[in-house]
Design a protein around this motif. Structure first.
Motif, PDB file in Angstrom:
ATOM      1  N   CYS A  91       0.825  -1.196   0.000  1.00  0.00           N
ATOM      2  CA  CYS A  91       0.000   0.000   0.000  1.00  0.00           C
ATOM      3  C   CYS A  91       0.864   1.252   0.000  1.00  0.00           C
ATOM      4  N   GLU A  92       0.294   2.359  -0.437  1.00  0.00           N
ATOM      5  CA  GLU A  92       1.001   3.640  -0.452  1.00  0.00           C
ATOM      6  C   GLU A  92       0.722   4.463   0.795  1.00  0.00           C
ATOM      7  N   VAL A  93      -0.401   4.213   1.442  1.00  0.00           N
ATOM      8  CA  VAL A  93      -0.779   4.968   2.638  1.00  0.00           C
ATOM      9  C   VAL A  93      -1.252   3.973   3.693  1.00  0.00           C
ATOM     10  N   PHE A  94      -0.799   4.147   4.935  1.00  0.00           N
ATOM     11  CA  PHE A  94      -1.207   3.298   6.045  1.00  0.00           C
ATOM     12  C   PHE A  94      -2.089   4.118   6.978  1.00  0.00           C
ATOM     13  N   VAL A  95      -3.290   3.614   7.271  1.00  0.00           N
ATOM     14  CA  VAL A  95      -4.290   4.352   8.047  1.00  0.00           C
ATOM     15  C   VAL A  95      -4.534   3.608   9.351  1.00  0.00           C
ATOM     16  N   PRO A  96      -3.806   3.934  10.432  1.00  0.00           N
ATOM     17  CA  PRO A  96      -4.096   3.314  11.727  1.00  0.00           C
ATOM     18  C   PRO A  96      -5.299   3.979  12.391  1.00  0.00           C
ATOM     19  N   LEU A  97      -6.137   3.173  13.016  1.00  0.00           N
ATOM     20  CA  LEU A  97      -7.355   3.658  13.650  1.00  0.00           C
ATOM     21  C   LEU A  97      -7.125   3.718  15.157  1.00  0.00           C
ATOM     22  N   TYR A  98      -6.951   4.911  15.678  1.00  0.00           N
ATOM     23  CA  TYR A  98      -6.590   5.092  17.082  1.00  0.00           C
ATOM     24  C   TYR A  98      -7.794   4.806  17.982  1.00  0.00           C
ATOM     25  N   GLU A  99      -7.755   3.677  18.651  1.00  0.00           N
ATOM     26  CA  GLU A  99      -8.706   3.294  19.686  1.00  0.00           C
ATOM     27  C   GLU A  99      -8.094   2.125  20.451  1.00  0.00           C
ATOM     28  N   ARG A 100      -8.622   1.818  21.611  1.00  0.00           N
ATOM     29  CA  ARG A 100      -7.996   0.807  22.469  1.00  0.00           C
ATOM     30  C   ARG A 100      -7.954  -0.558  21.799  1.00  0.00           C
ATOM     31  N   GLU A 101      -9.044  -0.948  21.136  1.00  0.00           N
ATOM     32  CA  GLU A 101      -9.093  -2.264  20.511  1.00  0.00           C
ATOM     33  C   GLU A 101      -8.018  -2.412  19.444  1.00  0.00           C
ATOM     34  N   TYR A 102      -7.712  -1.341  18.746  1.00  0.00           N
ATOM     35  CA  TYR A 102      -6.702  -1.418  17.691  1.00  0.00           C
ATOM     36  C   TYR A 102      -5.322  -1.704  18.281  1.00  0.00           C
ATOM     37  N   PHE A 103      -4.963  -1.000  19.348  1.00  0.00           N
ATOM     38  CA  PHE A 103      -3.628  -1.158  19.914  1.00  0.00           C
ATOM     39  C   PHE A 103      -3.511  -2.407  20.785  1.00  0.00           C
ATOM     40  N   ARG A 104      -4.638  -3.069  21.088  1.00  0.00           N
ATOM     41  CA  ARG A 104      -4.580  -4.352  21.791  1.00  0.00           C
ATOM     42  C   ARG A 104      -4.423  -5.522  20.834  1.00  0.00           C
ATOM     43  N   SER A 105      -4.549  -5.301  19.550  1.00  0.00           N
ATOM     44  CA  SER A 105      -4.499  -6.354  18.549  1.00  0.00           C
ATOM     45  C   SER A 105      -3.055  -6.616  18.136  1.00  0.00           C
ATOM     46  N   ARG A 117     -11.789   6.719  18.564  1.00  0.00           N
ATOM     47  CA  ARG A 117     -12.461   6.911  19.861  1.00  0.00           C
ATOM     48  C   ARG A 117     -11.438   7.436  20.867  1.00  0.00           C
ATOM     49  N   PRO A 118     -11.893   8.221  21.849  1.00  0.00           N
ATOM     50  CA  PRO A 118     -10.947   8.809  22.809  1.00  0.00           C
ATOM     51  C   PRO A 118     -10.117   7.748  23.510  1.00  0.00           C
ATOM     52  N   ASP A 145     -14.412  19.429  17.169  1.00  0.00           N
ATOM     53  CA  ASP A 145     -14.741  18.401  18.159  1.00  0.00           C
ATOM     54  C   ASP A 145     -14.026  17.087  17.901  1.00  0.00           C
ATOM     55  N   TYR A 146     -13.281  16.990  16.812  1.00  0.00           N
ATOM     56  CA  TYR A 146     -12.633  15.725  16.458  1.00  0.00           C
ATOM     57  C   TYR A 146     -11.633  15.294  17.520  1.00  0.00           C
ATOM     58  N   ALA A 147     -10.800  16.229  17.986  1.00  0.00           N
ATOM     59  CA  ALA A 147      -9.771  15.876  18.964  1.00  0.00           C
ATOM     60  C   ALA A 147     -10.359  15.514  20.319  1.00  0.00           C
ATOM     61  N   ARG A 148     -11.587  15.969  20.598  1.00  0.00           N
ATOM     62  CA  ARG A 148     -12.202  15.705  21.899  1.00  0.00           C
ATOM     63  C   ARG A 148     -13.096  14.469  21.878  1.00  0.00           C
ATOM     64  N   HIS A 197      -3.390   9.562  25.995  1.00  0.00           N
ATOM     65  CA  HIS A 197      -2.120   9.619  25.267  1.00  0.00           C
ATOM     66  C   HIS A 197      -1.095   8.668  25.854  1.00  0.00           C
ATOM     67  N   LEU A 198      -1.085   8.494  27.186  1.00  0.00           N
ATOM     68  CA  LEU A 198      -0.097   7.630  27.823  1.00  0.00           C
ATOM     69  C   LEU A 198      -0.368   6.159  27.568  1.00  0.00           C
ATOM     70  N   GLU A 199      -1.581   5.820  27.152  1.00  0.00           N
ATOM     71  CA  GLU A 199      -1.888   4.433  26.828  1.00  0.00           C
ATOM     72  C   GLU A 199      -1.378   4.027  25.464  1.00  0.00           C
ATOM     73  N   LEU A 200      -0.975   4.978  24.635  1.00  0.00           N
ATOM     74  CA  LEU A 200      -0.562   4.669  23.276  1.00  0.00           C
ATOM     75  C   LEU A 200       0.858   4.127  23.269  1.00  0.00           C
ATOM     76  N   PRO A 201       1.182   3.230  22.335  1.00  0.00           N
ATOM     77  CA  PRO A 201       2.582   2.822  22.155  1.00  0.00           C
ATOM     78  C   PRO A 201       3.439   4.018  21.755  1.00  0.00           C
ATOM     79  N   LEU A 202       4.737   3.887  21.978  1.00  0.00           N
ATOM     80  CA  LEU A 202       5.641   5.000  21.714  1.00  0.00           C
ATOM     81  C   LEU A 202       5.596   5.417  20.250  1.00  0.00           C
TER      82      LEU A 202
END
Length: 839
Positions: A725-739, A765-766, A789-792, A769-774
């Protein structure tokens, strides 16, 4: 008078008004001779095949240019009717909307701004005046800035595309209409939705101040009695009570009685601007009015769109002339709405029936189509070359006339019914040969003029006298182009005498794997299927031999293939190499043709092999060579041309294989081998469908927006897509980073680039920040350009209108990143062997 006006417009001039016509007749009566350039004979009221087009006002411009001209053909499906060809040409077509500017002007009544209650602006003049007044006093200065409400567009628009069984040919019209509506700048945003054949409306429901346009031909089951019709009419009734709704009909008005939308002419009235359809009044011209919500039906024409825009956008209400029909709780069977089929009619009756009901332009277009292959892109080119004012309705008349039948597997390719082509050709003037040549020349000029400016729509074939070339083309050309024009449009592998190409004509394949286990045997059968698949390699199935046990049968098949082939012999060996193979391959065959030898874990291959050749040898491996071939044929070479030659295929195979593979390529000329399924670019969203309804909706909406903007496609869990792929779209939410799988996919893409190049994060989904991988913390995932309202709240917490706007901006960002960064492709890897980037 109408015939005279049509003749003048056919010469590329503006449509004359009555005064100009009167002056022209007065001058002609006193001059005693016809005006220069007027034809001496032939039909006056229609565009002749040799008549100049809108960009060619002078008759002299239709003359043949000096120098040789090469014909362009469409690829042939039937080899018996084909003709040898040398190379493919990426060919652009013409738009279906001939007057987009007029359509945009027709929507001006909707182009209005209203106060925005959610946004305020600083009024600099009023603030300065207030400050000056405060400074006049002697005491302390207390003042506040003066704010005024911001302004926004009055309406949003949602374009609904009917996905019924007959709507596939109108997808180019849908793309052009969607782009035109976005470029009009009359709406806050332009969304899209799909109406499936089972009556389901996919996409978000409209909110306040939203106009809905449905592009449909009214021929699908969702418009007729039945479960699909009941489901759609319930949804449609709710839409009519919520806001303005109209149907854009690609068919001309005279054919509407044959569809399930038999709208009748009348006077439409609205009491106020933007009122829902349930508040419309409608007085038919030929029948008494009846109660019920009204659904306006429009042609894709500026005059129709202007009347509808006036109805929707006039403050205080107005009345306009239009066409509409009453919508009840369920569709009603309408007499005459059966399929437009010519059952039981011979060719003469079909042509006579079409001539009686068709417009002059549609009948002329049918005659021009009889000179070439009736494919939708070609018909559009012919229409633009022959008529001064081409319209989609003229093309629609021909498509639904019953003169054509759709080719199996090709929704935009047609064939004339038996006997119809000959009758249509006889209706053309006697000078049809010269006129046809002039028409094909102008079609070629249009192709050259649009090359590189609009997306390529069809792969044409440039025919030459090369013998033995396996590419086959339709006998009748659809354009004549100069060699210089071929350089503009980009001829792939131009004609070269003696160029050998593997393909459906002349090639043979012999595959032999004695004592193969069940897995390897299945891989070999898949390879045989891929070799015989017209959409992949395209060899004739009867010319492919597969043996799994008998050595003697293999010797016989190899001798026969070596004697019969006249281009390429492909030999696949696994497990054992009979001693006789060296003598057979180095014999008379090797002095005349090329060899493709695939060897998997075999010893004893002779070093003396014929030229030209491609040799791939694997001595030890856990995966069979057949499985790797199937993978390359299925996934292709990312970012490559539409077709792969044998050299590219062999190198791609060697790059994915073990380091022990030996590759020898001695090819003096390119040899076309297979299509490239990875020619399309991807952006990858690392969530599997079905896991979360909100994610599924986002994938569908994002794919629709990206499809409208470019040729990128949104991939989710497709084999090898994350590595290419040319673009990678990660979806920031807890379920994504637990996979763990998502973490490995991140690692695959991160190996090909560096942060943040190629990444377009989406804050779903909110999450703290500290829960995210580095690695995820290093990306700007709360981009303010997607809304305040996107960031909130995250994307999935936004209200409907803000969500649609954010998805559109995300799609635009994906396209921008793809065009700017050009991340180089990688190769598919086993995800289980990679570490999780989130741990």
């Amino acid at each position: 008078m109408d015939r005279l006006a049509a003749l003048l417009t056919g010469l590329g001039r503006p449509e004359p008004d009555p005064v100009e016509l009167a002056e022209l007749l007065w001058l002609a009566a006193r001059s005693g001779s016809a005006p220069d350039g007027a034809p001496a004979d032939g039909p006056v009221g229609r565009a002749e095949p040799g008549a100049p087009g809108p960009d060619d006002p002078s008759p002299a411009a239709a003359a043949e240019p000096a120098g040789p001209l090469l014909p362009l053909h469409l690829p042939a499906a039937d080899l018996a009717d084909g003709t040898a060809a040398a190379g493919t040409v990426a060919t652009p077509s013409v738009p279906m909307l001939a007057r987009p500017l007029d359509l945009q002007r027709a929507l001006r009544p909707l182009k209005r701004r209203v106060p925005d209650p959610h946004r305020t602006l600083l009024d600099e003049d009023a603030t300065a005046h207030r400050l000056a007044e405060a400074l006049r006093g002697s005491g302390p200065v207390h003042w506040l800035p003066v704010l005024r409400p911001g302004a926004e567009r009055w309406l949003s628009l949602r374009l609904v595309l009917d996905c019924g069984p007959t709507m596939a040919i109108w997808r180019p019209l849908a793309r052009e209409l969607a782009l035109l509506l976005r470029q009009t700048a009359a709406f806050r945003q332009v969304g899209s939705a799909r109406l499936t054949a089972d009556g389901t409306l996919t996409g978000a429901q409209p909110g306040p101040r939203v106009v809905t346009l449905v592009l449909s031909d009214g021929m699908g089951p969702q418009w007729r009695p039945g479960p699909a019709g009941d489901r759609w009419y319930r949804t449609l009734g709710a839409l009519l009570r919520r806001g303005p709704v109209a149907v854009v009909q690609p068919l001309p008005e005279r054919l509407w009685p044959l569809t399930a939308l038999p709208a009748v002419p009348g006077v439409l009235g609205a009491p106020e601007a933007g009122v829902a359809n349930s508040g419309y009044g409608f007085r038919p011209l030929d029948r008494p009015a009846c109660p019920g919500p009204v659904l306006p039906v429009l042609e894709a024409d500026p005059a129709w769109m202007a009347n509808w825009a006036t109805l929707v956008g006039t403050w205080g209400g107005t009345e306009v002339v239009g066409a509409a029909l009453r919508i009840g709780p369920a569709p009603v069977g309408v007499e005459g709405t059966a399929a437009v089929g010519p059952a039981g009619q011979d060719a003469e009756e079909l042509v006579r029936r079409f001539r009686a009901v068709a417009s002059r332009e549609a009948y002329t277009l049918a005659g021009l189509a009889a000179l070439t292959t009736p494919a939708l892109p070609v018909l559009r080119l012919l229409q633009r070359a022959a008529f001064a004012r081409p319209r989609p309705q003229q093309l629609a008349e021909l498509v639904v006339s019953g003169l054509l039948t759709e080719r199996p597997g090709h929704q935009d390719r047609f064939d004339f019914r038996p006997g119809v082509r000959e009758l249509l050709v006889h209706t053309l003037p006697r000078s049809v040969t010269h006129q046809a040549v002039g028409l094909l020349i102008r079609v070629g000029e249009q192709i050259a003029a649009r090359a590189g400016l609009v997306p390529d729509e069809l792969a044409a074939i440039a025919a030459t006298d090369t013998e033995g070339a396996p590419l086959t083309a339709e006998t009748r050309p659809f354009a004549l182009v100069s060699p210089a024009a071929l350089g503009i449009v980009g001829l792939r592998e131009p004609a070269a005498a003696g160029t050998a190409r593997i393909g459906p004509r002349g090639a043979r394949a012999v595959l032999f794997a004695p004592n193969a286990d069940a897995v390897e045997a299945e891989h070999l059968r898949e390879l045989v299927t891929a070799l015989g698949n017209p959409d992949q390699v395209g060899m004739r199935p009867e010319r492919i031999w597969l043996g799994l046990d008998a050595v003697e049968d293999f010797r016989i098949a190899l001798h026969r293939a070596a004697q019969e082939t006249d281009s390429i012999l492909l030999v696949y060996l696994s497990g054992i190499a009979p001693p006789e193979i060296g003598r057979v391959l180095a014999g008379p065959f090797g002095r005349r043709h090329g060899l493709v030898l695939m060897v998997d874990q075999v010893d004893g291959i002779p070093p003396e092999l014929p030229h030209p050749k491609v040799v791939m040898i694997r001595r030890r491996s856990d995966r069979s060579l057949a499985s790797l071939c199937n993978e390359v044929l299925r996934t292709g070479r990312f970012g490559g041309p539409p077709e792969l030659d044998l050299r590219d295929f062999a190198r791609e195979l060697a790059e994915r294989a073990d380091p022990g593979v030996r590759l020898e390529v001695e090819l003096p000329e390119p040899m076309l081998f297979t299509r490239n399924p990875a020619g399309q670019r991807y952006c990858y969203l690392g969530r599997a469908p079905g896991e979360d309804p909100a994610v599924d909706r986002f994938v569908a909406d994002l794919g629709e927006e990206v499809w409208q903007l470019t040729d990128l496609a949104v991939a989710t869990r497709q084999p090898g897509a994350v590595a290419r792929c040319e673009v990678f779209v990660p979806l920031y939410e807890r379920e994504y980073f637990r996979s763990a799988r998502c973490g490995r996919e991140w690692a695959v893409f991160a190996r090909r680039t560096e942060l943040p190049r190629g990444f377009v994060p989406v804050f779903g989904r909110p999450v703290d920040h500290l829960e995210l991988p580095l690695s995820a913390q290093q990306l700007d995932y709360r981009d303010q350009q997607y809304g305040d309202d996107y960031a909130r709240l995250g994307l999935f917490g936004l209200p409907q209108q803000q969500y649609e706007l954010a998805v559109h901006r995300i799609a635009a960002r994906i396209v921008e990143v793809a065009e700017r960064h050009h991340v180089p492709p990688g190769h598919p890897v086993d995800l289980d062997t990679l570490p999780d980037a989130f741990r």
